[in-house]
Design a protein around this motif. Structure first.
Motif, PDB file in Angstrom:
ATOM      1  N   LYS A 235       4.686 -17.033  -5.165  1.00  0.00           N
ATOM      2  CA  LYS A 235       5.721 -17.841  -6.065  1.00  0.00           C
ATOM      3  C   LYS A 235       7.021 -16.964  -6.318  1.00  0.00           C
ATOM      4  O   LYS A 235       8.158 -17.267  -6.884  1.00  0.00           O
ATOM      5  N   ALA A 236       7.069 -15.658  -5.692  1.00  0.00           N
ATOM      6  CA  ALA A 236       8.140 -14.851  -5.823  1.00  0.00           C
ATOM      7  C   ALA A 236       9.482 -15.303  -5.069  1.00  0.00           C
ATOM      8  O   ALA A 236       9.246 -15.849  -4.075  1.00  0.00           O
ATOM      9  N   ARG A 237      10.548 -15.190  -5.827  1.00  0.00           N
ATOM     10  CA  ARG A 237      11.749 -15.821  -5.014  1.00  0.00           C
ATOM     11  C   ARG A 237      12.485 -14.906  -3.971  1.00  0.00           C
ATOM     12  O   ARG A 237      12.693 -15.574  -2.913  1.00  0.00           O
ATOM     13  N   ALA A 238      12.434 -13.813  -4.168  1.00  0.00           N
ATOM     14  CA  ALA A 238      13.241 -12.672  -3.422  1.00  0.00           C
ATOM     15  C   ALA A 238      12.221 -12.560  -2.155  1.00  0.00           C
ATOM     16  O   ALA A 238      10.972 -12.186  -2.309  1.00  0.00           O
ATOM     17  N   LEU A 239      12.611 -12.487  -0.708  1.00  0.00           N
ATOM     18  CA  LEU A 239      11.617 -12.291   0.391  1.00  0.00           C
ATOM     19  C   LEU A 239      11.250 -10.953   0.351  1.00  0.00           C
ATOM     20  O   LEU A 239      10.111 -10.547   0.603  1.00  0.00           O
ATOM     21  N   PRO A 240      12.162  -9.872   0.032  1.00  0.00           N
ATOM     22  CA  PRO A 240      11.433  -8.550  -0.126  1.00  0.00           C
ATOM     23  C   PRO A 240      10.240  -8.161  -1.109  1.00  0.00           C
ATOM     24  O   PRO A 240       9.520  -7.570  -0.732  1.00  0.00           O
ATOM     25  N   VAL A 241      10.544  -9.072  -2.250  1.00  0.00           N
ATOM     26  CA  VAL A 241       9.179  -9.052  -3.067  1.00  0.00           C
ATOM     27  C   VAL A 241       7.908  -9.563  -2.443  1.00  0.00           C
ATOM     28  O   VAL A 241       6.876  -8.958  -2.622  1.00  0.00           O
ATOM     29  N   LYS A 242       8.155 -10.752  -1.871  1.00  0.00           N
ATOM     30  CA  LYS A 242       7.039 -11.343  -0.924  1.00  0.00           C
ATOM     31  C   LYS A 242       6.493 -10.298   0.003  1.00  0.00           C
ATOM     32  O   LYS A 242       5.179 -10.173  -0.025  1.00  0.00           O
ATOM     33  N   ILE A 243       7.098  -9.430   0.768  1.00  0.00           N
ATOM     34  CA  ILE A 243       6.606  -8.799   1.691  1.00  0.00           C
ATOM     35  C   ILE A 243       5.997  -7.450   1.111  1.00  0.00           C
ATOM     36  O   ILE A 243       4.905  -7.103   1.469  1.00  0.00           O
ATOM     37  N   ALA A 244       6.594  -6.909  -0.088  1.00  0.00           N
ATOM     38  CA  ALA A 244       5.984  -5.994  -0.723  1.00  0.00           C
ATOM     39  C   ALA A 244       4.856  -6.236  -1.378  1.00  0.00           C
ATOM     40  O   ALA A 244       3.608  -5.672  -1.240  1.00  0.00           O
ATOM     41  N   ALA A 245       4.428  -7.406  -1.900  1.00  0.00           N
ATOM     42  CA  ALA A 245       3.219  -8.035  -2.421  1.00  0.00           C
ATOM     43  C   ALA A 245       2.122  -8.243  -1.270  1.00  0.00           C
ATOM     44  O   ALA A 245       1.080  -7.836  -1.390  1.00  0.00           O
ATOM     45  N   ALA A 246       2.512  -8.717  -0.229  1.00  0.00           N
ATOM     46  CA  ALA A 246       1.685  -8.578   1.014  1.00  0.00           C
ATOM     47  C   ALA A 246       1.199  -7.288   1.565  1.00  0.00           C
ATOM     48  O   ALA A 246      -0.080  -7.293   1.850  1.00  0.00           O
ATOM     49  N   ARG A 247       2.239  -6.368   1.655  1.00  0.00           N
ATOM     50  CA  ARG A 247       1.804  -5.187   1.812  1.00  0.00           C
ATOM     51  C   ARG A 247       0.657  -4.539   1.016  1.00  0.00           C
ATOM     52  O   ARG A 247      -0.472  -3.849   1.394  1.00  0.00           O
ATOM     53  N   SER A 248       0.961  -4.539  -0.163  1.00  0.00           N
ATOM     54  CA  SER A 248       0.105  -4.186  -1.323  1.00  0.00           C
ATOM     55  C   SER A 248      -1.233  -4.770  -1.361  1.00  0.00           C
ATOM     56  O   SER A 248      -2.383  -4.341  -1.351  1.00  0.00           O
ATOM     57  N   LEU A 249      -1.135  -6.146  -1.046  1.00  0.00           N
ATOM     58  CA  LEU A 249      -2.401  -6.967  -1.117  1.00  0.00           C
ATOM     59  C   LEU A 249      -3.504  -6.493   0.404  1.00  0.00           C
ATOM     60  O   LEU A 249      -4.355  -6.532  -0.082  1.00  0.00           O
ATOM     61  N   LEU A 250      -2.772  -6.598   1.346  1.00  0.00           N
ATOM     62  CA  LEU A 250      -3.507  -6.154   2.510  1.00  0.00           C
ATOM     63  C   LEU A 250      -3.828  -4.523   2.392  1.00  0.00           C
ATOM     64  O   LEU A 250      -5.022  -4.272   3.045  1.00  0.00           O
ATOM     65  N   THR A 251      -3.122  -3.494   1.675  1.00  0.00           N
ATOM     66  CA  THR A 251      -3.756  -2.277   1.608  1.00  0.00           C
ATOM     67  C   THR A 251      -5.029  -2.351   0.533  1.00  0.00           C
ATOM     68  O   THR A 251      -5.920  -1.680   0.846  1.00  0.00           O
ATOM     69  N   LEU A 252      -4.790  -2.972  -0.575  1.00  0.00           N
ATOM     70  CA  LEU A 252      -5.910  -3.127  -1.460  1.00  0.00           C
ATOM     71  C   LEU A 252      -7.247  -3.744  -0.821  1.00  0.00           C
ATOM     72  O   LEU A 252      -8.420  -3.455  -1.289  1.00  0.00           O
ATOM     73  N   THR A 253      -6.767  -4.727   0.048  1.00  0.00           N
ATOM     74  CA  THR A 253      -8.102  -5.536   0.564  1.00  0.00           C
ATOM     75  C   THR A 253      -9.051  -4.621   1.295  1.00  0.00           C
ATOM     76  O   THR A 253     -10.243  -4.912   1.608  1.00  0.00           O
ATOM     77  N   ARG A 254      -8.491  -3.349   1.939  1.00  0.00           N
ATOM     78  CA  ARG A 254      -9.106  -2.505   2.619  1.00  0.00           C
ATOM     79  C   ARG A 254     -10.394  -1.872   1.882  1.00  0.00           C
ATOM     80  O   ARG A 254     -11.205  -1.320   2.352  1.00  0.00           O
ATOM     81  N   LYS A 255      -9.935  -1.733   0.425  1.00  0.00           N
ATOM     82  CA  LYS A 255     -11.170  -1.201  -0.214  1.00  0.00           C
ATOM     83  C   LYS A 255     -12.378  -2.260  -0.883  1.00  0.00           C
ATOM     84  O   LYS A 255     -13.057  -1.787  -1.468  1.00  0.00           O
TER      85      LYS A 255
END
Length: 960
Positions: free
Chosen positions: A540-560
């Motif tokens: 739901k974030a509007r800005a594309l950089p926010v989406k990419i940052a959320a995806a990076r953090s999500l995939l980083t946390l999923t490793r744990k």
């Protein structure tokens, strides 16, 4: 068509009526074009001379901008110095501001790039610079002065002494203008570090002292700021005798501007002075300046607050304990200035009608004073880390903790913003005492100001690292309480305030900062609290950089995340909500998600999880999605290894081939052709070669793959531990229940067992009944069996009442009802073992036979332990099945497939096993005196629960 023409005509009329800004002039005339036209056959030098002589202003500026390029050419260098440079110097006398600024920049580039020898430069360009410094236009003079100061750094001291020193001293005379004397101050400060001390003392020092006593306060302040450079050139002794007296006098100047300059110079000169000078001169001088600033509350107060941190750090070694405490108390006073009395607000809230209207003119002064006090607190907050270093972490709680809390709760947001920006520095300095400011951090994270949150959120990884290293709580779980258990929820809650603003850069920083929670949050907390926020913002974030940052953090946390089901759910959501989304911009985000997965995860994981889904986008109906896919195709080929990934390579080739053949969009077609060129350059390694040649390149990938394997192994190990713990708990519970029942019934088992104290008897149920159990006389003619008796219990069911389990084994309870018949074997033959069991049943009670006295149902036959074919009828003497061979019956029923009776003794070698319906031969050797085997048969005399006679096992078998 007629309607369209009418619409366009009316639109043109409306635009004409609006009178939009349009160029007032039309096209250039023929004469103007002829003036701007230059012969194409002219060389660069001739064209430059022509344009400088008769060209337009813009053409002359172009020539000056290109002057370094003309001098760089070796063929035209000499001709340019002979023809173009003199023309440029001639034009600059009457040039406008824009041309002057262009020339000042070009002259500096010529010296920086060494395009002209130093001697030629000093004779031509340097003279122009010195003459232009005295320009009447202040902007032009300032530009040329900055150029001169930069040129001094590049010139040797001989040229400076010969060409610049004399001109600078001449500009510092009282007869010169204020502008010239200000230029002299800056030039003298610059060249003081170029000469020896005796030259400075002889040539420069007299002019410096004269300018410090100048009648104009701007000149005194400018010269005061240059005393630091002059003191470094003179040395300690000359500074103490010549510079310090002037500096002390300037700090006591009547003008605030000069006092501020004096304080800044005192701070900069501290490193040059010795301890004695600091103790006797500087410290008393600084204390006096600070006291005057607080009393006057003028413009010096914010400057004192700015310089106090450097000042305390510079003189900390020379301070006594009393002086150190005085500076700490003074800093506390600066942090609270304007908050206690709040004079300005009280004056503003007073009704105007009660005062003279002439005092309304004082309002700007009131607001100016309030701004100064707020600026003072802001500068004090900026210097807080320096003051923590000054006091030490051990004294923080007693000296500065309360002050720090007040700054975090200051009514003005700019003060809170400043203290939040330096919060991580304070945490680092406090070390193990960082838990003292935990509540202050939580208060800042709950602030409503976006600017305040920005200072904390951007530095949150560093702050959490400090708390992780200082405290004992390395991971926050549901049951653990500690500093992080309060900080992290407040950090996650700040998302509500940040995403209400339009500051997408701050939103991006928040999403990136959430990745640091992997070090301090448990797997369950990450999955339940952090990952849902990231998934929501990813969608739901509007800005594309926010989406990419959320995806990076999500995939980083999923490793744990430890549980495989949870990880698979996250990846399924990414594929379902993005790759298969109806909206095209979400499918475009999926390409970015795949790029992050390639970066963070191993090649093997990506190929197993995302590779084929990503290739599906080549059939997308939106050209932009196919265009995004083309950009990532080379990265996909770099993941492949032959021959393992031959199938994926074929899919990739088919995708590229289809795009090349059927693509109709021009941009996508160009992109796929560019991708094909890059794909052809990529070499796919073989698996055997990878181990030798590509080990260094794939080292990181192997490390990621090992981490993923360790995660799976840990998950399996934990699952096994949980299963073992559950089984152990269930077993303990079962034992507890059985022990409880045994204590209630007097026995832990309902199966008849040999009675203690009886050598050859079998006891019935352990529960006592009102009626005595009658003994059963065995039907045998042999001797030695008169003492054997079987006891029947009322709670024992007959054979017909017990559910059969394929008539495999007889219940041990039925054996307690049988009569044992013994017969001697025939010599020389081994007779078949027959069992005859005479049922000695009696009428059962009227109540249900499957329910005992306490109302507990008797266990079924399938639940009972299987009876041993060779029971131990004597106490203390275990049965020995290997000593008494068990042979199959000679009847026709033994011709079928033999099976070992479940629960029976080990059959003798060569035996055909036992029939399910046959009762095994019971051989007893009572103290070794029993001379033969006992044969028993079951007689069909038992009655069912309804009183009818039930056939025996043998009759039922024969009837079949």
């Amino acid at each position: 068509m007629g309607s369209l023409d009418a619409t366009s005509t009316s639109l043109a009329e409306d635009l004409q009526d609006l009178q939009l800004d349009r160029p007032t002039k039309g096209l250039k005339s023929v004469e103007e074009l002829e003036k701007l036209t230059v012969d194409e056959h002219l060389s660069d030098i001739e064209r430059a001379v022509y344009l400088l002589s008769s060209g337009q202003e813009v053409q002359r500026i172009s020539v000056i901008h290109n002057l370094p390029d003309l001098l760089r050419d070796t063929e035209s260098h000499d001709e340019c110095m002979r023809r173009v440079v003199p023309k440029v110097r001639e034009v600059l006398h009457v040039a406008q501001t824009e041309m002057q600024l262009a020339a000042s920049s070009a002259f500096l580039q010529i010296l920086q790039k060494n395009l002209v020898p130093i001697q030629n430069y000093s004779q031509t360009f340097l003279q122009t610079i010195l003459n232009s410094v005295d320009s009447k236009d202040p902007d032009v003079a300032s530009a040329w002065l900055d150029t001169l100061l930069d040129v001094i750094d590049l010139l040797p001291k001989e040229v400076i002494k010969k060409e610049i020193l004399g001109s600078a001293i001449a500009k510092g005379q009282l007869a010169q203008s204020v502008q010239s004397r200000l230029a002299c101050c800056r030039i003298l400060g610059k060249i003081s570090t170029k000469f020896e001390p005796f030259v400075i003392k002889k040539e420069i020092l007299p002019v410096v002292q004269s300018l410090c006593q100048d009648v104009d306060y701007e000149v005194r302040g400018c010269m005061c700021r240059q005393l630091d450079c002059v003191a470094r050139g003179l040395g300690l002794e000359a500074t103490k005798s010549a510079i310090l007296p002037e500096l002390v006098e300037l700090t006591n100047d009547e003008e605030c501007h000069v006092r501020i300059a004096g304080l800044e110079t005192v701070v900069n000169i501290l490193s040059l002075l010795d301890s004695e000078t600091c103790g006797t001169t500087i410290i008393p001088l600084v204390c006096k300046i600070c006291q005057q600033a607080v009393q006057a509350e003028d413009a010096t107060l914010p400057v004192v607050a700015t310089q106090l941190g450097k000042l305390c750090h510079g003189i900390s070694d020379n301070l006594t304990d009393e002086q150190k405490q005085w500076f700490i108390d003074y800093y506390k006073k600066l942090c609270h200035v304007g908050l206690e009395k709040n004079k300005a607000s009280s004056r503003v809230t007073t009704p105007v009608s009660e005062k003279d209207r002439n005092k309304e003119a004082d309002l700007p002064d009131i607001f100016e004073l309030e701004d100064k006090l707020v600026e003072c607190r802001k500068n004090s907050a900026f210097n807080f880390p320096a003051m923590v270093l000054f006091t030490g972490a051990k004294q923080f709680k007693s000296d500065l903790h309360v002050t720090f809390t007040h700054l975090c709760k200051d009514p003005h947001f700019i003060v809170r913003k400043t203290i939040s920006s330096g919060f991580h520095e304070v945490c680092k300095l406090l070390g193990n005492s960082a838990q003292l400011i935990q509540s202050d951090l939580v208060a800042l994270l709950k602030d409503d100001s976006i600017d305040v949150l920005k200072g904390v959120v951007s530095n949150m990884p560093a702050i959490l690292d400090c708390y992780m290293t200082s405290g004992s709580n390395h991971t926050v779980t549901e049951s653990k309480s500690g500093p992080l258990s309060d900080i992290i929820p407040a950090f996650l809650a700040s998302e509500n305030v940040i995403f209400t603003s339009n500051n997408w850069r701050l939103q991006q920083e928040l999403m990136e900062s959430m990745a640091c929670l992997i070090r301090c949050y448990s797997s369950e907390n990450l999955y339940n609290k952090v990952i849902p926020i990231l998934k929501q913002k990813l969608c739901k974030a509007r800005a594309l950089p926010v989406k990419i940052a959320a995806a990076r953090s999500l995939l980083t946390l999923t490793r744990k995340v430890k549980k495989r089901e949870q990880r698979e759910e996250i990846f399924h959501i990414l594929i379902q909500d993005f790759c298969h989304a109806r909206k095209c911009y979400l499918r475009s985000v999926f390409v970015d998600i795949c790029s992050v997965v390639i970066e963070l995860y191993s090649k093997k994981f990506f190929k197993e999880t995302f590779f084929e889904y990503l290739l599906e986008l080549h059939t997308d109906s939106v050209p932009n999605i196919r265009l995004r896919l083309c950009s990532i195709l080379p990265d996909l080929k770099r993941l492949l290894i032959l021959p393992t990934d031959r199938g994926l390579l074929q899919q990739l080739d088919a995708c590229v081939r289809k795009l090349l053949v059927s693509e109709k969009d021009r941009d996508v077609a160009d992109a796929i052709h560019s991708a094909v060129e890059e794909l052809d350059k990529i070499h796919i390694p073989m698996q055997s070669m990878t181990r030798r040649n590509f080990f260094e390149q794939d080292f990181e990938d192997q490390k990621k793959e090992e981490e993923e394997k360790i995660l799976l192994e840990n998950e399996e190990r934990e699952m096994k531990k949980e299963e073992e713990a559950a089984e152990k708990k269930k077993g303990d519970k079962r034992n507890l229940v059985s022990a409880k029942k045994g204590s209630e019934n007097g026995s832990s088992s309902k199966i008849p067992a040999p009675r203690k104290g009886s050598r050859a008897g079998l006891s019935g149920s352990n529960s006592t009944t009102k009626n005595e159990n009658k003994p059963v006389t065995p039907n045998t003619k042999g001797t030695g069996t008169s003492n054997n008796r079987l006891v029947k219990s009322k709670s024992i069911n007959c054979i017909s009442q017990i559910p059969r389990r394929d008539t495999e084994d007889l219940d041990s309870k039925e054996l307690s009802k049988t009569k044992i018949v013994s017969s001697a074997p025939t010599p020389g033959k081994t007779p078949g073992n027959k069992a005859q069991v005479n049922s000695n049943t009696s009428k059962l009670p009227s109540r249900d036979s499957n329910v005992n006295k306490k109302g507990v149902s008797s266990p079924k036959l399938s639940r009972l332990p299987l009876y041993n074919s060779n029971p131990n009828l004597h106490q203390g003497r275990p049965s020995s099945p290997s000593l008494i061979p068990i042979k199959a019956s000679t009847t026709s029923t033994t011709n079928k497939t033999s099976k070992t009776t479940r629960g029976s003794g080990i059959p003798a070698p060569g035996s055909a096993g036992l029939r399910r319906a046959s009762v095994p031969t019971i051989s007893t050797n009572r103290r070794g005196s029993l001379g033969g085997q006992l044969s028993t048969e079951v007689t069909p005399k038992a009655k069912g629960s309804n009183g009818a006679l039930t056939p025996s096992i043998k009759e039922r078998k024969q009837s079949r």
